[in-house]
Motif scaffolding. Structure first.
Motif, short mmCIF file in Angstrom:
data_model
loop_
_atom_site.label_atom_id
_atom_site.label_comp_id
_atom_site.label_asym_id
_atom_site.label_seq_id
_atom_site.Cartn_x
_atom_site.Cartn_y
_atom_site.Cartn_z
N HIS A 162 0.82 -1.22 0.00
CA HIS A 162 0.00 0.00 0.00
C HIS A 162 0.86 1.27 0.00
O HIS A 162 0.32 2.37 0.07
CB HIS A 162 -1.00 0.01 1.16
N GLY A 193 -6.94 -1.64 3.49
CA GLY A 193 -8.12 -1.79 2.65
C GLY A 193 -9.02 -0.56 2.68
O GLY A 193 -9.01 0.23 3.62
N THR A 194 -9.81 -0.43 1.63
CA THR A 194 -10.71 0.72 1.50
C THR A 194 -12.17 0.35 1.68
O THR A 194 -13.02 1.24 1.78
CB THR A 194 -10.57 1.34 0.10
N ASP A 195 -12.52 -0.92 1.71
CA ASP A 195 -13.92 -1.32 1.65
C ASP A 195 -14.75 -0.78 2.82
O ASP A 195 -15.86 -0.29 2.63
CB ASP A 195 -14.03 -2.85 1.62
N PRO A 198 -13.83 4.00 3.42
CA PRO A 198 -13.16 4.70 2.31
C PRO A 198 -12.83 6.16 2.62
O PRO A 198 -11.76 6.65 2.25
CB PRO A 198 -14.16 4.58 1.16
N ARG A 218 -6.32 -0.38 -0.86
CA ARG A 218 -7.04 -0.94 -2.00
C ARG A 218 -8.20 -1.81 -1.54
O ARG A 218 -8.30 -2.17 -0.36
CB ARG A 218 -6.07 -1.75 -2.89
N SER A 219 -9.05 -2.18 -2.48
CA SER A 219 -10.20 -3.01 -2.17
C SER A 219 -9.78 -4.46 -1.96
O SER A 219 -8.70 -4.89 -2.39
CB SER A 219 -11.22 -2.94 -3.30
N HIS A 220 -10.66 -5.24 -1.36
CA HIS A 220 -10.42 -6.67 -1.16
C HIS A 220 -10.16 -7.34 -2.50
O HIS A 220 -9.25 -8.18 -2.62
CB HIS A 220 -11.62 -7.29 -0.45
N ASP A 222 -8.97 -6.07 -5.32
CA ASP A 222 -7.67 -5.71 -5.88
C ASP A 222 -6.53 -6.39 -5.12
O ASP A 222 -5.53 -6.80 -5.72
CB ASP A 222 -7.48 -4.19 -5.85
N TYR A 259 -6.41 -6.18 4.96
CA TYR A 259 -6.56 -7.60 4.70
C TYR A 259 -5.18 -8.27 4.69
O TYR A 259 -4.17 -7.63 4.39
CB TYR A 259 -7.25 -7.84 3.36
#
Length: 266
Positions: A162, A193-195, A198, A218-220, A222, A259
């Protein structure tokens, strides 16, 4: 942690991601600029020290799993960061003192601290190199002298991806390391993570813009792509990869911030 280029100097007046993480952990290897930036992060994310502590516990669980349960005897730790308590080699060597560990970081301060800590170790080495150039890292003679890529090896990329922005091709970078691994090897990574939060992550990213590395959660989905065709160890890509232990936290703020997972090359 990763930063711009190996030749970059100390830069005490510019916040440094590795030194900020050291501050979250209560360490002393940081400067006023690092502490000021870290305190700005703590204003929006006061749980960061707890997340950093849990991150170190995650690394310990992961290394124990790989060495004790999976029989891994060589570890390449990419973007290793400043030495702290219970470093990767210390965890591994409590199980088997012959485990070979190579730390790779392009921060000169990180490397100098690491070399001082490991001055008398024959099974452990520290290499100053940039993980974003996998061809150079994998071809480095110090890596070749310590790691046999014809046999299973564990590659650790813990809390570092990240800090690599999309324009630098993090998926390509990780794929290069995956391709170099023999069957039976493992990739372990953890990533912000961003989920779940955000807006909060965007505020933290804005603070890191003044530091030596960006912060790119980033998202799960990605993050899962980093594993390619590797087979994820149970329980998969989860908040804090637990092995034979309960989840590290029930705090919903901390639980949704990243994550981690371990994948095996078939």
């Amino acid at each position: 942690m990763t930063q711009s280029e190996p030749e970059v100097g100390l830069e005490p007046d510019r916040p440094n991601a590795a030194r900020m993480f050291d501050y979250y952990l209560g360490g002393k290897d940081n400067f006023a600029a690092d502490r000021a930036a870290a305190e700005m992060v703590l204003q929006v994310a006061p749980w960061m020290p707890e997340a950093a502590r849990q991150g170190r516990e995650l690394i310990a669980r992961t290394v124990r799993h790989l060495v004790e349960e999976k029989g891994i005897r060589q570890i390449l730790d990419l973007g290793s960061g400043l030495p702290t308590r219970d470093n990767v080699h210390e965890i591994a060597h409590r199980i088997d003192p012959e485990v070979r560990v190579v730390y790779v970081d392009n921060d000169p301060v990180v490397c100098s601290h690491g070399r001082a800590l490991l001055a008398d170790s024959k099974a452990v080495s520290v290499l100053q190199a940039d993980l974003r150039h996998p061809e150079q890292v994998l071809a480095h003679p110090e890596i070749g002298g310590a790691i046999d890529f014809g046999s299973p090896v564990a590659v650790l990329m813990m809390f570092v991806l990240h800090l690599v922005p999309d324009e630098q091709g993090p998926q390509r970078i990780v794929a290069s390391y995956r391709d170099a691994l023999a069957p039976g090897s493992y990739l372990a990574l953890s990533h912000a993570g961003t989920d779940a939060h955000p807006e909060l992550m965007a505020r933290i990213s804005a603070i890191y813009q003044r530091a030596n590395s960006p912060f790119v959660p980033r998202s799960h989905a990605d993050i899962a792509r980093f594993f390619g065709n590797l087979v994820l160890e149970p329980p998969g890509l989860v908040n804090m990869w637990p092995y034979a232990e309960p989840p590290a936290t029930d705090d919903p703020e901390v639980a949704g911030t990243g994550y981690s997972g371990v994948g095996r090359k078939p």
